[in-house]
Structures are given as C-alpha cells and as structure tokens.
Design a protein around this motif. Structure first.
Motif, PDB file in Angstrom:
ATOM      1  N   UNK A  53       2.667   7.010  -5.830  1.00  0.00           N
ATOM      2  CA  UNK A  53       2.363   7.428  -7.202  1.00  0.00           C
ATOM      3  C   UNK A  53       1.114   8.289  -7.192  1.00  0.00           C
ATOM      4  N   UNK A  54       1.311   9.507  -7.656  1.00  0.00           N
ATOM      5  CA  UNK A  54       0.272  10.510  -7.467  1.00  0.00           C
ATOM      6  C   UNK A  54      -1.085  10.124  -8.047  1.00  0.00           C
ATOM      7  N   UNK A  55      -1.081   9.638  -9.303  1.00  0.00           N
ATOM      8  CA  UNK A  55      -2.368   9.355  -9.915  1.00  0.00           C
ATOM      9  C   UNK A  55      -2.980   8.072  -9.353  1.00  0.00           C
ATOM     10  N   UNK A  56      -2.131   7.110  -9.010  1.00  0.00           N
ATOM     11  CA  UNK A  56      -2.633   5.835  -8.512  1.00  0.00           C
ATOM     12  C   UNK A  56      -3.043   5.898  -7.044  1.00  0.00           C
ATOM     13  N   UNK A  57      -2.584   6.913  -6.350  1.00  0.00           N
ATOM     14  CA  UNK A  57      -2.847   6.991  -4.917  1.00  0.00           C
ATOM     15  C   UNK A  57      -4.330   6.871  -4.598  1.00  0.00           C
ATOM     16  N   UNK A  58      -5.175   7.436  -5.464  1.00  0.00           N
ATOM     17  CA  UNK A  58      -6.622   7.418  -5.213  1.00  0.00           C
ATOM     18  C   UNK A  58      -7.178   6.004  -5.052  1.00  0.00           C
TER      19      UNK A  58
ATOM     20  N   UNK B 167       0.806  -1.209   0.000  1.00  0.00           N
ATOM     21  CA  UNK B 167       0.000   0.000   0.000  1.00  0.00           C
ATOM     22  C   UNK B 167       0.850   1.275   0.000  1.00  0.00           C
ATOM     23  N   UNK B 168       1.949   1.279   0.779  1.00  0.00           N
ATOM     24  CA  UNK B 168       2.745   2.507   0.828  1.00  0.00           C
ATOM     25  C   UNK B 168       3.421   2.792  -0.516  1.00  0.00           C
ATOM     26  N   UNK B 169       3.586   1.749  -1.337  1.00  0.00           N
ATOM     27  CA  UNK B 169       4.111   1.994  -2.687  1.00  0.00           C
ATOM     28  C   UNK B 169       3.079   2.700  -3.556  1.00  0.00           C
ATOM     29  N   UNK B 170       1.834   2.268  -3.398  1.00  0.00           N
ATOM     30  CA  UNK B 170       0.764   2.893  -4.190  1.00  0.00           C
ATOM     31  C   UNK B 170       0.665   4.373  -3.821  1.00  0.00           C
ATOM     32  N   UNK B 171       0.889   4.637  -2.547  1.00  0.00           N
ATOM     33  CA  UNK B 171       0.799   6.004  -2.033  1.00  0.00           C
ATOM     34  C   UNK B 171       1.778   6.934  -2.747  1.00  0.00           C
TER      35      UNK B 171
ATOM     36  N   UNK C  84     -18.570   5.813  -4.534  1.00  0.00           N
ATOM     37  CA  UNK C  84     -18.956   6.816  -3.541  1.00  0.00           C
ATOM     38  C   UNK C  84     -17.792   7.709  -3.106  1.00  0.00           C
ATOM     39  N   UNK C  85     -16.553   7.263  -3.327  1.00  0.00           N
ATOM     40  CA  UNK C  85     -15.422   8.130  -2.961  1.00  0.00           C
ATOM     41  C   UNK C  85     -14.732   8.674  -4.215  1.00  0.00           C
ATOM     42  N   UNK C  86     -15.436   8.563  -5.329  1.00  0.00           N
ATOM     43  CA  UNK C  86     -15.000   9.183  -6.586  1.00  0.00           C
ATOM     44  C   UNK C  86     -13.602   8.788  -7.033  1.00  0.00           C
ATOM     45  N   UNK C  87     -13.315   7.516  -7.003  1.00  0.00           N
ATOM     46  CA  UNK C  87     -12.039   7.068  -7.555  1.00  0.00           C
ATOM     47  C   UNK C  87     -12.195   7.028  -9.073  1.00  0.00           C
ATOM     48  N   UNK C  88     -11.304   7.723  -9.781  1.00  0.00           N
ATOM     49  CA  UNK C  88     -11.368   7.724 -11.235  1.00  0.00           C
ATOM     50  C   UNK C  88     -10.685   6.451 -11.746  1.00  0.00           C
ATOM     51  N   UNK C  89     -11.443   5.369 -11.722  1.00  0.00           N
ATOM     52  CA  UNK C  89     -10.869   4.064 -12.071  1.00  0.00           C
ATOM     53  C   UNK C  89     -10.372   4.022 -13.528  1.00  0.00           C
ATOM     54  N   UNK C  90     -11.152   4.545 -14.506  1.00  0.00           N
ATOM     55  CA  UNK C  90     -10.644   4.516 -15.882  1.00  0.00           C
ATOM     56  C   UNK C  90      -9.286   5.211 -16.024  1.00  0.00           C
ATOM     57  N   UNK C  91      -9.136   6.331 -15.328  1.00  0.00           N
ATOM     58  CA  UNK C  91      -7.865   7.052 -15.414  1.00  0.00           C
ATOM     59  C   UNK C  91      -6.716   6.173 -14.902  1.00  0.00           C
TER      60      UNK C  91
ATOM     61  N   UNK D  38      -1.245  -3.440  -8.553  1.00  0.00           N
ATOM     62  CA  UNK D  38      -0.422  -2.535  -7.757  1.00  0.00           C
ATOM     63  C   UNK D  38       0.035  -3.181  -6.453  1.00  0.00           C
ATOM     64  N   UNK D  39      -0.892  -3.925  -5.809  1.00  0.00           N
ATOM     65  CA  UNK D  39      -0.491  -4.617  -4.574  1.00  0.00           C
ATOM     66  C   UNK D  39       0.622  -5.608  -4.877  1.00  0.00           C
ATOM     67  N   UNK D  40       0.591  -6.183  -6.091  1.00  0.00           N
ATOM     68  CA  UNK D  40       1.621  -7.140  -6.482  1.00  0.00           C
ATOM     69  C   UNK D  40       2.830  -6.425  -7.077  1.00  0.00           C
TER      70      UNK D  40
END
Ligand code: SF4
Lengths: 212, 483
Positions: free
Chosen positions: B306-311, B300-304, B376-383, B351-353
């Motif tokens: 990356x700016x666009x993936x953080x969401x 998870x801290x790796x995902x954090x 509900x938390x507006x994650x822009x999944x397509x992006x 990403x977790x992998x």
C-alpha cells in the motif's frame, strides 16, 4: 521444504509490491547534504574528542610518542590494578614490568573475567560524538577482551582522530567484518532516567592520546 | 501491579484500556517524568546539529530507497551473510519464526537462552512460547529484567520500564533476587542486576538478539545498545540467533554514518549510544561460532503493497514519536494493547494484524503532528493515521451489525438533521431544553446518558448556548441585539 517455500513466498510478495511503483532513484543519487567533512584543525579536533570523552567520565591523558611507555606504566599504577589482559598483537614494550600480564593466547572467558583490566589499541576515534572505534585487529583484541574486564585502557594516536562520523566511514577502504563503537563506558538510564555507569561492560574507560 | 495484555487479539480497545491509567497518578507521573527527560535532552542535542534536517532527509530517502528495492537488498544480504558463515532463515509469519527458533534451540540442546532486548521477539510472543516448550528465556537489558521479574510488560520501545519507579524496582528485585536489604538507590539496584546477570552471561551458551540494521553489502548485522548486555550476549555464547524484520536492511556499511547519527539523538538524546556492535557471519576465534538470522515478514510485505502506508516500514524504532505524543504521555504504553505503543504503534499494529484487530488504535491520536515533526526518517504518521481511519470506517460500512448500532443510527439521524436549516434550528431548541439539566454552571457537560457516554467518557462537551448565532443575527437585524 517449508523454509524455502516461505522464502519464495515472502520474496514473491515483496517483488509484487515493488515492481509496479516508480523508481525514486538509484543508490548513488540519494541525497547526502549532511556534514561529511569537519572544519576543525587537528588540535581542536583532539581537544573536542577529549572534552566529549570527559563528559562520559572517561579518564584522559595526553603524551608524546616517546613518553608512551612511562605513561602506560603510570596509568596502570594509578588505577591500582595489576592483573591485566593484553591482545596478542599488542606491542611488546607496552607490556610494562610490574604487572601480571595475561596475553590472549586463547584465554577462556573465565580467565579473562579474572583479570582486572585490559590494554588495547584502537582503529579510529570520532571527536564529535566521543566515539572510539575498534575493528578488533591483533592489537585491539577479540571482542570479549575489551568487554569482561572492569577497566579498559585504550591507546589512541592523534592521527587516528577524525571530527565527524562520515570521516571515519570515508577512511574505511573495506568494511570490517567486526566492529565495536564505544562512546563512553557502559551506562543505563532505565531506573527513573538516572544515568548509572557500568551495568555490564567495563565500568572505567581510560584513554591515552598520543600526539604523533 | 496490573498485568496488561499486549496481544492485539486479546487486548481491550484503546479508550477502555486507557481508563485505568488515567486514574493512576503514580504511573502517569513516572511516564511524564521519563518522557520529559528524554525530550528535553533530545531537543538540546538536535539543536546543536546544524545539519539535522539534511540528516533527516538523507535518512528518509535512504529508507524509502531500501523499501523500493527490498527484494534485491534482502537477497544480497542473504548471499553475503551465508558466505560469511551465517545461516539465513525466512519466516512468513510469527508462528513460523517461533518454530524456526525452537528448532535451532533444540538442535543446541538448550534449556535456557539469554536475550538482548528485541521488540521483534515481543511481537511474535517468543518468550511465553519458549517457556511452554521448556526453554527458559532470560532478558538481560536492565529494563527488561525489571519487567520479566515483575511479571509486567514493556510500555515503551526504548525505555520499556519507564512506568516503574525506583521503589517499585526495589520491591521486585528484593523479592525475586532474595535481597531483602536492598535499597532503592538506582546505583545499588543496577549493581544487583549486574551480579545477577554476570553468571548467566558466562554460562548460558545460546543467545537471541534483534537487529537494528542488516547490511546488504557485507551480510553484517548491527545492534545498538547502552548497557553492554548486548555485547555480552553476542560475544560470549557459542550460538547466536538474530531475529530481524525484513525491513531492517540498509544497502552499505557506510550508510551507518546517517543512521547512527539520527538514531541515538532521537532515541535517548545522546550524541551516540554507548555501544554499537557489528558482526558478519562467524569469525574464527571471536564470538559465537554458529550464527542464524531469521528474517521475519509477519505482515510486513502486505504493508509494502500500500503506497501511502509503506512509509510505516521506514521506522527505525527510535521512539521519538511516543515521547512527543500528548496521548502517549497521558496514557503510557500499555493502553495500546500492543508491544508497539505510541504513534508508531497506532499505525504499525493494525497493519501488522492485517486490519483485523486493534481497530481503535488509529483513533488514539490527537493528529497534532508532533510525531511527524520529530521522526528522524520523516514518516508522515498523521497521514497514515487518517488513511487507516478511513479503512476502519470502510470495513465497518460493510458490516451488517452497523444497522443495529445506535451510534450508526444516531449518525444517520444527525445527517438528516444537518441537511436542513429548519430541522437544525428545531433540534437546537430541543437540545437546549433537553441538555439543560446536564449542563454545569460553567457551561460544560461532563457526562451524557446512554450512548452519549461513549463521547463524554474521554471528552467534556460544551452545552448548547442560550442564543444561537442565527438567533442573535435576526434579533440584531431587528435592532434589538445586545452587542
Ligand atoms: S515512527 Fe519515526 S519517530 Fe517513531 S519510532 Fe519510528 S522512526 Fe522513531
């Protein structure tokens, strides 16, 4: 110790990832444009709560403060149950005669399991979602007390009813250490999305609304 | 029943794993029915909330704020939880989390443990690990028992057994609970599970849960559920272990006024889930007297970083995105080869992998945007999907084997062809002749030979028309065109 090593490794990675990013704002500046305050009159609000609870198949009775004790007695009689658990702080006169009351002086799980129902007070109720909130004070009982018996008779005062969830939180001066939000009896829809009542918790919820 | 592999390291790529599902009408019917029921309920209940968009904005901003200040909130949670009598552990990865939990269970002399449905424990493959180490895990959520007893795997994060119908449930229960006369009536099946589990609740002294929210302000933990099995597990045992991803924290108790409102509506199409429980450390005389929280990083801290993936980490696991996803609705969850299926799984799992496995998942989407609209938390999944696709391509560009990959060679050739009009027209003429035998009467090509089959395995292809636009245009200029 490796545990502390992981703590600092994880926190270190988090800090490294977040210190460089621009600060989106303080907690206080977060947007909260949703509905906080309800608009209904207190009568409408109680009516809405009752409607929502009925949608969950809960049994609802209304009464005046004077009629509370007889109403408790009638509801218990109607339910056909007589071995009942009670929290230690439940008002003495709510323990109506004719029942085998097991007051919770450290009842064991098995002893609670052997009762047929429980009578408790509540902290608050939210009309919009039909939610009863317990903070597990002396009249609401330990968490297990409103969990194992099959029937839960809950006494609620109209002054405890709010319209929206935010109104409940606004009433909490200090966050409680324990809380249970109950919105209808235990239910599942895991088998072909068919709603089935009462998987593990109480199967029957009975609410007395006291107009205070 | 097929036993799917939900370990991204072992699972086949999505297009391959999806094939058997596409040929299984029963399973597709079960999935379509369940997702239809939830999406229509959700639609009705969202429509009655005129402040829905304001709630989404608030939820989204709150979750983003948490991620920006994650370290602060986690330390605050740790301090308050410890002060309230809880023990906080930090696990850098899945292996460490499993070890921590095993050690606690060994200290408790546990030979079995009851569990509240938790995706995080599935993520770290906890159940098989405990079983190998002589501790029997008992799932207590109805759907999870169906899967555990049926030796199946979850296909959805909120209704994990939605791919199983009542007669299949009946068969599993009749066999494993030794109830040959059981009917397939859901009421009766539920009652069988109630009886089966009541004894476990009252006798097994150790429980494991996940967490929907960790509250920094109080050090409290919240679990949201319907059946009451959660309340049983977190009230009756002597010892309680909560496994939570580090992203689960929210700042204050009051923030639940946002999160609970969006969660239940999005997840199950209800105004509120039947039970929400909150507890803080240990309380004398009420509930477990020993309480552990394991905070799990596991990528998870790796995902954090990356700016666009953080969401991705804003996710509250409501599953609205999978119910809305046309790809999920056709394939169900198992094809994703991960405990997190659907659109959120397609971005979270690779990403977790650490982008080493599950590379086919960012492509398991039509990019229609339905997931973004319902989140509900507006994650822009397509992006995020597109960004991850670019990452996969970048990785492949650097791999040597690409020079021998026919797809890559084909693309290089196509690049040359597309670069010149003359070459393109010549190619069109050749294709018209070459593809003719493969084109059906309706003008569609159902399957290409050799490597082309990789394309037509999942799509139909339009044949090359008898006249191209350029040819039509030229003949029109010559006054010979039919309009
Ligand atoms: S990505 Fe959004 S819609 Fe999907 S599970 Fe997470 S919170 Fe729900």
């Amino acid at each position: 110790m490796s545990a502390t090593r992981s703590r600092s490794a994880v926190l270190g990675r988090i800090r490294a990832a977040t210190t460089t990013t621009p600060h989106a704002g303080t907690y206080e500046s977060l947007p909260r444009a949703y509905r906080m305050q309800g608009e209904l009159s207190s009568d409408q609000c109680v009516a809405l709560l009752i409607e929502r609870l009925r949608e969950y198949d809960a049994d609802i009775t209304e009464c005046t403060p004077d009629a509370l004790i007889p109403t408790i007695a009638t509801q218990i009689a109607k339910s056909g149950r007589s071995i009942l658990a009670a929290p230690i702080g439940l008002p003495e006169d709510w323990l109506v005669p004719g029942c085998d009351w097991r007051v919770d002086h450290d009842l064991s799980h098995d002893q609670i399991e052997q009762t047929q129902g429980v009578v408790t007070a509540a902290t608050c109720a939210v009309a919009e979602s039909g939610t009863i909130v317990l903070h597990h004070g002396p009249a609401e009982g330990r968490r297990v007390l409103s969990l194992l018996p099959d029937w839960h008779l809950c006494v609620l005062k109209t002054s405890q009813v709010v319209e929206t969830l935010p109104e409940y939180f606004a009433r909490c001066d200090a966050p409680p250490a324990l809380a249970t939000f109950i919105s209808g009896p235990s239910a599942t829809a895991d088998i072909e999305m068919t709603r089935i009542k009462g998987v593990h918790g109480p199967r029957f919820l009975n609410v007395i609304v006291v107009r205070d | 029943m097929i036993h799917p592999v939900l370990d991204p390291k072992l699972a086949p790529p999505f297009p391959k794993a999806a094939l058997p599902v596409l040929r299984n009408p029963q399973l597709r019917k079960n999935v379509a029915h369940a997702t239809d029921v939830i999406t229509s309920k959700r639609g009705r209940l969202v429509a009655e909330k005129d402040d829905w968009q304001a709630l989404r904005d608030a939820a989204s901003a709150l979750r983003a704020h948490v991620l920006e200040n994650l370290g602060t909130y986690l330390e605050q949670f740790e301090e308050r939880c410890t002060a309230a009598g809880g023990v906080v552990h930090w696990a850098a990865d899945a292996a460490e989390a499993r070890e921590i939990i095993l050690n606690i269970l060994r200290d408790e002399n546990a030979s079995e443990v009851i569990k509240i449905k938790t995706m995080t424990s599935a993520e770290i493959q906890l159940n098989p690990f405990l079983a190998q180490n002589g501790i029997e895990p008992h799932e207590t959520d109805l759907a999870e028992i169906i899967l555990q007893l049926g030796k199946d795997e979850p296909s959805h994060i909120v209704v994990p057994a939605l791919h199983v119908n009542r007669s299949q449930v009946r068969d599993i229960f009749a066999r494993t609970m030794h109830l040959p006369d059981l009917s397939d009536n859901p009421q009766e099946l539920t009652a069988a599970a109630r009886t089966y589990l009541r004894k476990k609740f009252l006798t097994v002294p150790t429980a494991i849960s996940g967490a929907n929210f960790l509250i920094a302000e109080t050090g409290g933990v919240s679990v949201v559920e319907s059946e009451g099995n959660g309340r049983m597990c977190l009230t009756l045992p002597r010892t309680m272990i909560t496994l939570a991803g580090i992203e689960k924290v929210i700042p204050r108790y009051r923030d639940l006024e946002i999160m609970l409102q969006v969660l239940a509506r999005s997840a199950t199409g209800e105004r509120m889930n039947p039970y929400t429980s909150l507890w803080t450390g240990v309380t004398k005389g009420d509930g477990p007297q020993r309480f552990h929280v394991v905070l799990l990083d596991n990528g998870r801290s790796d995902i954090l970083q990356r700016e666009r993936e953080r969401q991705t980490l804003k996710c509250i696991r409501c599953a609205a995105c999978m119910n809305a996803c046309p790809v999920y609705r056709q394939t169900g969850g198992h094809a994703y080869g991960s405990v997190y299926p659907g659109p959120i799984g397609a971005i979270l799992t690779p990403q977790l992998m650490k982008m080493e496995y599950a590379q086919s998942l960012p492509y398991a989407s039509s990019l229609c945007g339905a997931c973004y609209e319902v989140c509900p938390v507006k994650i822009n999944i397509p992006e995020v999907l597109i960004d991850l696709r670019a990452k996969v391509t970048d990785q492949e560009r650097n791999e040597e084997r690409r020079f021998f990959d026919p797809l890559y060679l084909g693309m290089r050739m196509a690049n040359k062809v597309f670069a010149s009009a003359g070459r393109f027209q010549a190619a069109q003429r050749m294709m018209r002749i070459g593809l003719k035998p493969l084109t059906g009467k309706d003008g569609w090509i159902r399957s290409l030979p050799a490597y082309g089959a990789r394309w037509t395995m999942t799509r139909d292809l339009r044949g090359v028309p008898q006249q191209s636009f350029r040819e039509w245009w030229t003949s029109r200029a010559n006054g010979k065109a039919k309009p």
